[in-house]
Write an enzyme that holds these catalytic residues in place. Structure first.
Site, PDB file in Angstrom:
ATOM      1  N   GLN A 216       0.936  -1.036  -0.038  1.00  0.00           N
ATOM      2  CA  GLN A 216       0.313   0.094  -0.092  1.00  0.00           C
ATOM      3  C   GLN A 216       0.939   1.158  -0.069  1.00  0.00           C
ATOM      4  O   GLN A 216       2.007   1.384   0.371  1.00  0.00           O
ATOM      5  CB  GLN A 216      -1.022   0.140   1.157  1.00  0.00           C
ATOM      6  CG  GLN A 216      -1.842  -1.151   1.316  1.00  0.00           C
ATOM      7  CD  GLN A 216      -2.888  -1.096   0.367  1.00  0.00           C
ATOM      8  OE1 GLN A 216      -3.358  -2.254  -0.280  1.00  0.00           O
ATOM      9  NE2 GLN A 216      -3.333   0.041  -0.218  1.00  0.00           N
ATOM     10  N   ASP A 218       0.823   4.034   1.841  1.00  0.00           N
ATOM     11  CA  ASP A 218       1.216   4.609   2.973  1.00  0.00           C
ATOM     12  C   ASP A 218       2.022   3.439   3.863  1.00  0.00           C
ATOM     13  O   ASP A 218       2.279   3.899   4.808  1.00  0.00           O
ATOM     14  CB  ASP A 218      -0.110   5.045   3.647  1.00  0.00           C
ATOM     15  CG  ASP A 218      -1.140   3.794   3.932  1.00  0.00           C
ATOM     16  OD1 ASP A 218      -0.590   2.762   3.774  1.00  0.00           O
ATOM     17  OD2 ASP A 218      -2.172   3.977   4.388  1.00  0.00           O
ATOM     18  N   ARG A 219       2.435   2.625   3.153  1.00  0.00           N
ATOM     19  CA  ARG A 219       3.191   1.478   3.878  1.00  0.00           C
ATOM     20  C   ARG A 219       2.531   0.772   4.884  1.00  0.00           C
ATOM     21  O   ARG A 219       2.917  -0.166   5.621  1.00  0.00           O
ATOM     22  CB  ARG A 219       4.703   2.149   4.298  1.00  0.00           C
ATOM     23  CG  ARG A 219       5.679   2.008   3.480  1.00  0.00           C
ATOM     24  CD  ARG A 219       5.387   2.614   2.002  1.00  0.00           C
ATOM     25  NE  ARG A 219       6.636   2.155   1.248  1.00  0.00           N
ATOM     26  CZ  ARG A 219       6.754   2.588  -0.156  1.00  0.00           C
ATOM     27  NH1 ARG A 219       5.694   2.708  -0.714  1.00  0.00           N
ATOM     28  NH2 ARG A 219       7.826   2.104  -0.752  1.00  0.00           N
ATOM     29  N   LEU A 220       1.085   0.762   4.918  1.00  0.00           N
ATOM     30  CA  LEU A 220       0.576  -0.087   5.827  1.00  0.00           C
ATOM     31  C   LEU A 220      -0.129  -1.207   4.908  1.00  0.00           C
ATOM     32  O   LEU A 220      -1.167  -1.463   4.678  1.00  0.00           O
ATOM     33  CB  LEU A 220      -0.910   0.716   6.628  1.00  0.00           C
ATOM     34  CG  LEU A 220      -0.327   1.852   7.487  1.00  0.00           C
ATOM     35  CD1 LEU A 220      -1.824   2.443   8.096  1.00  0.00           C
ATOM     36  CD2 LEU A 220       0.295   1.046   8.777  1.00  0.00           C
TER      37      LEU A 220
END
Ligand SMILES: Cc1cc2nc3c(=O)[nH]c(=O)nc-3n(C[C@H](O)[C@H](O)[C@H](O)COP(=O)(O)O)c2cc1C
Length: 254
Positions: A216, A218-220
Site C-alpha cells: 500500500q 502509505d506502507r500499511l
C-alpha cells in the site's frame, strides 16, 4: 610542501563531491504502491484456501505484459550447517498438492534439500505490488513426471541440462560448449530423443504456509497468511479464521 598538501586535499574534496553527485540515492528509492481504495481485505479473498487464491493472483500476473516471467520464484534452501541460500527457479505447475519446479539433482539446492526438505519460495510481481511467500517441505516428483516435462522442453534446453553438472566449478565456458557440441552431434538428428539424465528432475513444495502480500502507498501493507493449524489451536474468528481444506488464515501486521 604545505601548498602541495593543500592542493592534494582540495583535489580529494572535489573528487569525493563529484563521486557523491554521481552516486545513486538508494535511500530515496521508493515507489508508490496501491492507494487506500485498493486495499486487500478478507472479503477480497477468492478462496478460503491458498491454492485458489494463488491461482487468482498468478493468473492476473500472467495477463500483465510487463511481467515477463510471472512464474519466476526465489527459492531458499538451508545447508546442514544452517546457512540459507536463495536463487530463482521457474514454477512449472501447481495445484492442491503443491508447487512444482525442475532442476539438477546434483546442484547445491538439491544437495541441501536432500538433507533438509524445508524450503521457502517467494514471488514478486512489481506492477501489481504483490508478493506471495510459500513455506513448506519438498518431495521429488516421480521419474515419469520428470521425463515427461524434460521432453516438453526445447531440445537445446534438454542438451544444456545434459551438458551441465550444475553448481560445480568448471574451467571455462569452452568446456561447456565442447560438451554441448558433442551432444548436438549425437542428438540433433531426426528421430533421435535426448535421454533425460538421471541427475535431472522435479520437486514439489508441499506448503505449510502461504502468505499473500499487497503493498500500500502509505506502507500499511496488507498481509493475509494461510497456514495449517498448530496442535491444540482453534480459530477464534477474530485473529484466526477458519478456512477450507484444513487451512486457517490470519492477517499479519505489515
Ligand atoms: C529467472 C530465473 C529462472 C531460473 N530458473 C531455473 C530453474 O527452473 N531451474 C534451475 O535449476 N535453475 C534455474 N535458474 C538458475 C538458478 O537461479 C541457479 O543459478 C541454479 O539453479 C543453480 O543454483 P544452486 O547452485 O543454488 O543449486 C533460474 C535463474 C533465473 C534468474
Amino acid at each position: 610542501m604545505g601548498r602541495f598538501l593543500a592542493r592534494t586535499f582540495v583535489l580529494f574534496l572535489s573528487e569525493t563531491r563529484s563521486v557523491r553527485k554521481m552516486s545513486i540515492d538508494i535511500g530515496g528509492m521508493r515507489i508508490k504502491y496501491k492507494d487506500k481504495d485498493e486495499t486487500f481485505l478478507e472479503k477480497h479473498l477468492v478462496s478460503k484456501e491458498p491454492f485458489g487464491q494463488f491461482k487468482a493472483w498468478f493468473e492476473e500476473a500472467c495477463t500483465k505484459k510487463e511481467i515477463l516471467e510471472p512464474n519466476a520464484m526465489c527459492l531458499a534452501t538451508v545447508s546442514p550447517q544452517g546457512f540459507p541460500s536463495a536463487r530463482f527457479v521457474l514454477l512449472k505447475g501447481y495445484g492442491k498438492e503443491g508447487f512444482k519446479f525442475f532442476t539438477n539433482y546434483g546442484s547445491r539446492k538439491a544437495r541441501e534439500m536432500d538433507l533438509n526438505p524445508n524450503v521457502a519460495a517467494t514471488f514478486y510481481w512489481e506492477v501489481l505490488n504483490r508478493s506471495i511467500r510459500i513455506e513448506g517441505q519438498v518431495d521429488k516428483l516421480s521419474e515419469e513426471e520428470s521425463v515427461t516435462y524434460f521432453h516438453s522442453r526445447p531440445v537445446p534446453s534438454q542438451i544444456a541440462a545434459c551438458a551441465s553438472h550444475q553448481s560445480t566449478p568448471i574451467e571455462s565456458r569452452d568446456v561447456l560448449q565442447e560438451r554441448e557440441s558433442v551432444l548436438e552431434a549425437q542428438y540433433l538428428v531426426p528421430e533421435k530423443e535426448v535421454p533425460k539424465p538421471s541427475y535431472w528432475g522435479g520437486y514439489i513444495i508441499r506448503p505449510q504456509a502461504v502468505e499473500f502480500w499487497q503493498g500500500q502507498r502509505d506502507r500499511l501493507h496488507d498481509r493475509i497468511k494461510f497456514r495449517k493449524l498448530n496442535v491444540g489451536e482453534q480459530p477464534d474468528g477474530k485473529l484466526l479464521h477458519e478456512g477450507e481444506d484444513g487451512w486457517v488464515y490470519e492477517r499479519l501486521s505489515p
